[in-house]
Design an enzyme around this catalytic site. Structure first.
Site, PDB file in Angstrom:
ATOM      1  N   SER A 288      53.485  32.623  12.103  1.00  0.00           N
ATOM      2  CA  SER A 288      53.748  33.027  13.483  1.00  0.00           C
ATOM      3  C   SER A 288      52.489  33.007  14.359  1.00  0.00           C
ATOM      4  CB  SER A 288      54.402  34.409  13.468  1.00  0.00           C
ATOM      5  OG  SER A 288      54.858  34.780  14.733  1.00  0.00           O
ATOM      6  N   ASP A 299      44.373  21.469  16.853  1.00  0.00           N
ATOM      7  CA  ASP A 299      44.800  20.443  17.814  1.00  0.00           C
ATOM      8  C   ASP A 299      43.725  20.128  18.849  1.00  0.00           C
ATOM      9  OD1 ASP A 299      47.187  20.280  16.517  1.00  0.00           O
ATOM     10  OD2 ASP A 299      48.439  20.881  18.211  1.00  0.00           O
ATOM     11  N   LYS A 313      56.618  29.449  10.895  1.00  0.00           N
ATOM     12  CA  LYS A 313      57.483  30.220  11.803  1.00  0.00           C
ATOM     13  C   LYS A 313      57.126  29.849  13.238  1.00  0.00           C
ATOM     14  CE  LYS A 313      58.892  34.859  13.225  1.00  0.00           C
ATOM     15  NZ  LYS A 313      58.592  34.714  14.662  1.00  0.00           N
TER      16      LYS A 313
END
Length: 525
Positions: A288, A299, A313
């Site tokens: 999460s 990224d 999640k």
């Protein structure tokens, strides 16, 4: 005749219900069907029913068919779920554990209400407000109920202390007790800091920044951010921490759902960790909000992720408070990493059991020990935003550097010892018997860490306790492989109880393969 009258009365009641709902809602509304069913069961069912439970069961049943993370919680469950994330609760301020059926104080909270009245580590709380809690097989939950209470209220504790023959009594005024989500902050190597975050709560960002300031004062230039076993928490806390690493306007995460418009969360360019190397440590229980931080740093090519594929999640829940204090946590959107990845792992609606078996399935398929066992479809390939490296969506954050689970270190025998609580229970007994001697021999953690060796007598005690429960190593080889890690764990547990969690991790991280690989990576970068 009597039976006919009862049947007629029931029929008239049902017709009355239909008429009432037709007036209130009209048509063939699904909600109308639900209310008719509830009222019919409540008024006509052969046995007495609990109407509140009936409604709760209906809510749970509806949510169960949606996704694995939409859920319902009773008022009591809401309070229990919120405490770790809110960063505090009202209580007496002690860390404790149970030895058999006696509450043993591990440490009083510094400057907390128990420390202020003189309660010490090693004390046994045997009664609360003249009610015995030791030797009566009282559940941990019932004990917690007696110890906790609203701030400002008083509680009388009966204490047994080693070396004092009679019971001592203390009146403690309950107060707000902090719950830490940053559990370790220290310099793991020269110029390399280490911070471990357990979850993302209301005070996590503040705790994290205090840790950053401490480490910078000690010469930190690079950071290992440990998110292993971090189950997530508040999205906003994750965004605040990711912001510390990224340049102005860098995308951190965005959310989007069927009725929820896309919302972007971007860095403000004011972070204190925008320079210097960073490595994020993750494993299969990282989830999460922890995946938001990991995904943003990966990224944006701000740092590398080391460990094993995370939980996966990628669903955002909105809390919906109900009038009685209960709550629905309803999934309203997906979150996406900056490259556009939704890292929510696949699930079948209504099949929670299969979803919960994911860890066992990963182990069975070899994924936790061999990266070649992990397969992603081409449609799940994405590119990082600066260096255009390939990353993957569709089921957790795949680390840049994979670290296999060492099944030789975590033997079957060790798992059985842990499952039966034999390790923790016997370490507590050892500390209880030797606390004063240990404190005198090792006044500082640095001295303890350098000089203390787990005595053979403690290992023998654990092996004897295991044998009593018919737990044995398969052969001498398994025993030989178990003992080094067991000794290190015992040393860590003793350090935790003499000092705190940060000292525990300073010991255990030296045998944690993900941490050690992270050190190797950050040193080479």
């Amino acid at each position: 005749m009597k039976k006919n009258i009862i049947t007629l009365a029931a029929l008239l009641l049902t017709l009355s219900l239909h008429a009432q709902f037709r007036i209130n809602m009209g048509g063939d509304s699904p909600l109308r069907k639900l209310q008719i069913a509830e009222m019919a069961i409540n008024n006509l069912y052969v046995d007495t029913v609990d109407e509140s439970k009936l409604v709760e069961d209906a809510i749970r049943g509806m949510l169960k068919e949606l996704d694995p993370h939409s859920s319902y919680a009773t008022p009591k469950e809401v309070k229990s779920l919120n405490e770790p994330l809110q960063g505090n609760f009202d209580g007496i301020g002690v860390q404790f554990n149970m030895i058999e059926d006696t509450l043993l104080v591990i440490q009083p909270v510094v400057k907390g209400p128990s420390e202020k009245v003189g309660i010490l580590a090693g004390d046994r709380i045997i009664n609360v407000n003249d009610t015995a809690i030791a030797g009566v097989k009282m559940s941990r939950e019932d004990i917690m109920k007696r110890l906790r209470g609203p701030r400002g209220t008083k509680v009388k504790l009966g204490i047994l202390r080693r070396g004092v023959p009679e019971t001592m009594y203390f009146t403690v005024t309950r107060d707000r007790i902090p719950v830490k989500s940053v559990t370790a902050v220290y310099m793991i190597r020269p110029e390399i800091g280490y911070i471990r975050i357990e979850n993302f709560g209301a005070t996590t960002y503040q705790e994290f920044m205090e840790g950053v300031r401490t480490l910078k004062e000690q010469g930190m230039k690079s950071l290992l951010l440990d998110l292993q076993e971090n189950g997530g928490g508040y999205l906003q806390a994750a965004v605040q921490i990711a912001n510390e690493f990224l340049p102005d306007k860098d995308l951190i995460v965005y959310t989007e759902g069927r009725t929820s418009q896309r919302m972007d969360y971007r860095a403000e360019g004011n972070g204190q960790l925008r320079s210097g190397k960073v490595v994020v440590l993750v494993n299969e229980f990282t989830a999460s909000a922890a995946e938001i931080v990991s995904g943003a740093i990966q990224d944006q090519d701000r740092g590398l992720v080391v460990g094993r594929r995370t939980f996966g999640k990628g669903l955002v829940q909105r809390p919906i408070d109900l009038p009685d204090g209960s709550m629905i946590r309803l999934t309203i959107s997906h979150y996406y990493t900056p490259s556009g990845r939704c890292i929510q792992k696949p699930y079948k609606k209504g099949d929670l059991k299969e979803y919960e078996m994911d860890f066992e399935n990963r182990l069975k398929h070899g994924e936790l020990t061999n990266p070649d066992s992990i397969h992603f479809a081409d449609s799940m390939k994405y590119q990082t935003l600066r260096q255009h490296r390939t990353v993957y969506g569709g089921g957790g954050i795949m680390p840049d550097v994979f670290v296999p689970l060492d099944t030789l270190q975590y033997t079957r025998f060790h798992r059985q010892l842990a499952a039966k609580n034999i390790i923790v229970e016997n370490s507590l007994r050892y500390i209880d018997n030797h606390r004063a001697q240990l404190k005198k021999s090792y006044p500082t953690f640095q001295q303890f860490n350098k000089e203390f060796e787990v005595p053979q007598s403690l290992l023998d005690t654990i092996l004897a306790a295991a044998e009593k429960q018919k737990i044995k190593a398969k052969d001498d080889d398994e025993l030989k492989r178990t003992l080094p890690y067991l000794s290190k764990q015992l040393k860590g547990l003793i350090a935790r109880d003499l000092w705190d969690m940060s000292e525990y991790f300073q010991i255990m991280n030296e045998v944690n393969h993900i941490v050690q690989k992270g050190l190797e990576v950050i040193s080479k970068e």
